[in-house]
Design an enzyme around this catalytic site. Structure first.
Site, PDB file in Angstrom:
ATOM      1  N   HIS A  54      14.184   0.094   3.089  1.00 29.67           N
ATOM      2  CA  HIS A  54      15.080  -1.003   3.475  1.00 29.67           C
ATOM      3  C   HIS A  54      16.319  -1.011   2.595  1.00 29.67           C
ATOM      4  CE1 HIS A  54      13.893  -3.886   0.229  1.00 29.67           C
ATOM      5  NE2 HIS A  54      12.674  -3.411   0.402  1.00 29.67           N
ATOM      6  N   ASP A  61      13.542  -1.346  -5.612  1.00 29.98           N
ATOM      7  CA  ASP A  61      13.229  -2.081  -4.384  1.00 29.98           C
ATOM      8  C   ASP A  61      14.512  -2.393  -3.624  1.00 29.98           C
ATOM      9  OD1 ASP A  61      11.846  -3.508  -2.455  1.00 29.98           O
ATOM     10  OD2 ASP A  61      11.680  -5.319  -3.673  1.00 29.98           O
ATOM     11  N   GLU A 105      14.927  -6.876   4.982  1.00 31.81           N
ATOM     12  CA  GLU A 105      13.474  -6.855   4.767  1.00 31.81           C
ATOM     13  C   GLU A 105      13.036  -7.980   3.842  1.00 31.81           C
ATOM     14  OE1 GLU A 105       9.753  -5.799   2.570  1.00 31.81           O
ATOM     15  OE2 GLU A 105      11.784  -6.090   1.798  1.00 31.81           O
ATOM     16  N   ASP A 142       8.600   2.140   0.092  1.00 32.41           N
ATOM     17  CA  ASP A 142       9.036   0.818  -0.385  1.00 32.41           C
ATOM     18  C   ASP A 142       8.096   0.312  -1.479  1.00 32.41           C
ATOM     19  OD1 ASP A 142      10.239  -1.652  -0.735  1.00 32.41           O
ATOM     20  OD2 ASP A 142       9.380  -2.543   1.071  1.00 32.41           O
ATOM     21  N   HIS A 155      11.780  -7.558  -8.026  1.00 31.98           N
ATOM     22  CA  HIS A 155      12.511  -8.788  -7.708  1.00 31.98           C
ATOM     23  C   HIS A 155      13.095  -9.484  -8.940  1.00 31.98           C
ATOM     24  CE1 HIS A 155      10.219  -9.447  -3.612  1.00 31.98           C
ATOM     25  NE2 HIS A 155      10.859  -8.288  -3.696  1.00 31.98           N
TER      26      HIS A 155
END
Length: 463
Positions: free
Chosen positions: A279, A291, A324, A352, A425
């Protein structure tokens, strides 16, 4: 026992050799060897990843950087010599974060490191104050009595376990997805949670959260793990703990981004294709190297390296999915836009899960296609990749719609994610966390898989 193991090893080797002989000629296997060697000596995936994370940076869906990333991806595909390059629109809930801060105000003043969870509403401009009520698990919060949190701030302190395959993510992420809804049902005015993280650093981990339109929306945030520990210690000592949190966000309504698609056209049955990709979007805190910049870069590079060796019988399509992070919106859009031709997908795999070494290979295909799978596994073995023969692969998150519909043979090239959730994240998801050697191994694995699936004598079939 040793004799049995020896017999099993020899039998396995004979079966795999037989499978290779049936599906692939010696010339094709020589091409696989060339592809493996080229990929392990190539820095192409690193160059692509460096460009994306340095020249574009974070790519929250709907932002100017997201638009730049879409243009960047089209340009990259064209410069790499892909035969076809196009985009397909995907709509999503457009959300922005502007400010986030928090501190303990009782029993003493201490700063807290937090981050708003995706889709969170704002606190009042002056902030939100309240007493923190601790729950160890999501289930404990769900079981709390009605109105027991009136005027309070709920806090789930669930600790995610560390494992090579990231199996602790699912249990931990429940609190992120629905914690604010359950807290609001009990009367809470705010919700915080221990980061979905295996790290010890003082970065808070963001991620998607969801509301129920029938329940009052309250601000929702993640707390860095060391700060979650601090809150827990204070409460366990018998202190009443009050915090002041200030989150300013905005719901911008429906946004539009684009899946960016590049294809190496097959020489014999071009309408059939292997789908690989990742993504393109990322959260806004870091630069999205793990990510999912790595997945974007290594799949683009893998297809380019395939073309440099040989144009396979079937096409190789690289799909860079949009939005995503906010809820698989690009995957849903791709599925809908291509619904009538999804049976043309002969194999699908998504990268991913960072850029750790690929350590295992698994499939989810019709039993008739297992000889091809075993032949591919044999060629992945020199990369220290173990074949898992259960035939129950889940695939990456953007492949969920395909797997649920049973419309495509799904594969997993499983990466070592032992430390992935240390950075996931966060502001610490940056290029320096990627090991170039491991990225090369990933690229080689995807190149071999995609080439062999696309060039096999027989077509891989879905279950």
């Amino acid at each position: 026992m040793k004799q049995l193991l020896s017999l099993f090893t020899v039998t396995c080797a004979l079966l795999c050799t037989s499978a290779s002989a049936q599906e692939f000629t010696n010339e094709q296997l020589n091409q696989v060897n060339t592809l493996r060697t080229n990929a392990m000596q190539s820095d192409l995936s690193w160059q692509i990843l460096s460009s994306l994370t340095t020249e574009i940076g974070p790519r929250l869906p709907g932002t100017e950087n997201d638009k730049l990333a879409v243009a960047w991806a089209q340009k990259q595909f064209k410069s790499l010599g892909f035969d076809k390059v196009w985009v397909e629109p995907a709509t999503f809930p457009n959300w922005r974060r502007y400010h986030e801060s928090a501190s303990i105000t009782l029993p003493s003043h201490q700063p807290l490191h937090i981050t708003a969870l995706g889709n969170s509403v704002s606190t009042p401009k002056a902030g939100l104050k309240g007493e923190v009520i601790l729950f160890e698990t999501f289930e404990e919060l769900v079981a709390a009595p009605e109105n027991s949190l009136n005027g309070k701030i709920a806090f789930i302190n669930y600790r995610m376990n560390r494992d090579i395959d990231g199996n602790g993510y699912g249990p931990a992420v429940k609190a992120r997805n629905k914690g604010a809804v359950e807290a609001a049902k009990k009367g809470a005015v705010g919700y915080i949670m221990r980061s979905v993280s295996t790290g010890h650093h003082r970065f808070a981990h963001t991620g998607g959260s969801h509301y129920d339109e029938r329940v009052t929306k309250i601000p929702t945030a993640a707390v860095a793990n060391p700060d979650a520990d601090q809150l827990e210690r204070l409460i366990s000592m018998g202190h009443t703990v009050n915090i002041d949190m200030n989150i300013q966000t905005e719901d911008l309504g429906e946004g539009t981004s684009y899946n960016v698609i590049g294809e190496i056209t097959g020489s014999e049955t071009p309408e059939q294709y292997v789908l690989i990709g990742g993504h393109l979007d990322s959260w806004d805190l870091g630069t999205g190297a793990l990510d999912d910049g790595a997945g974007v870069a290594l799949t683009m590079a893998a297809a380019k390296l395939i073309k440099d060796v040989k144009r396979p019988k079937r096409s190789v399509r690289v799909v860079l999915f949009a939005a995503e992070e906010l809820g698989l919106w690009g995957a849903k859009a791709y599925f809908k836009a291509n619904e009538k031709s999804l049976t043309n997908i002969v194999a699908a795999a998504e990268s991913d899960f960072g850029a750790g070494q690929v350590y295992s290979f698994e499939s989810n295909v019709h039993a008739q296609s297992l000889p091809i799978v075993r032949a591919i596994a044999q060629e992945l073995a020199p990369l220290n990749i173990t074949y898992i023969g259960k035939n129950e692969a889940h695939g990456g998150p953007d492949l969920i719609p395909f797997k649920q519909a049973g419309s495509a043979p799904v594969f997993g090239l499983d990466q070592n994610g032992t430390d992935y959730f240390d950075y996931h994240h966060t502001a610490d998801d940056t290029l320096d966390k990627v090991d170039p050697e491991k990225l090369r191994q990933n690229t080689a694995a995807y190149a071999i898989f995609a080439f062999m699936a696309a060039d096999a004598k027989n077509t891989i079939k879905a279950k």
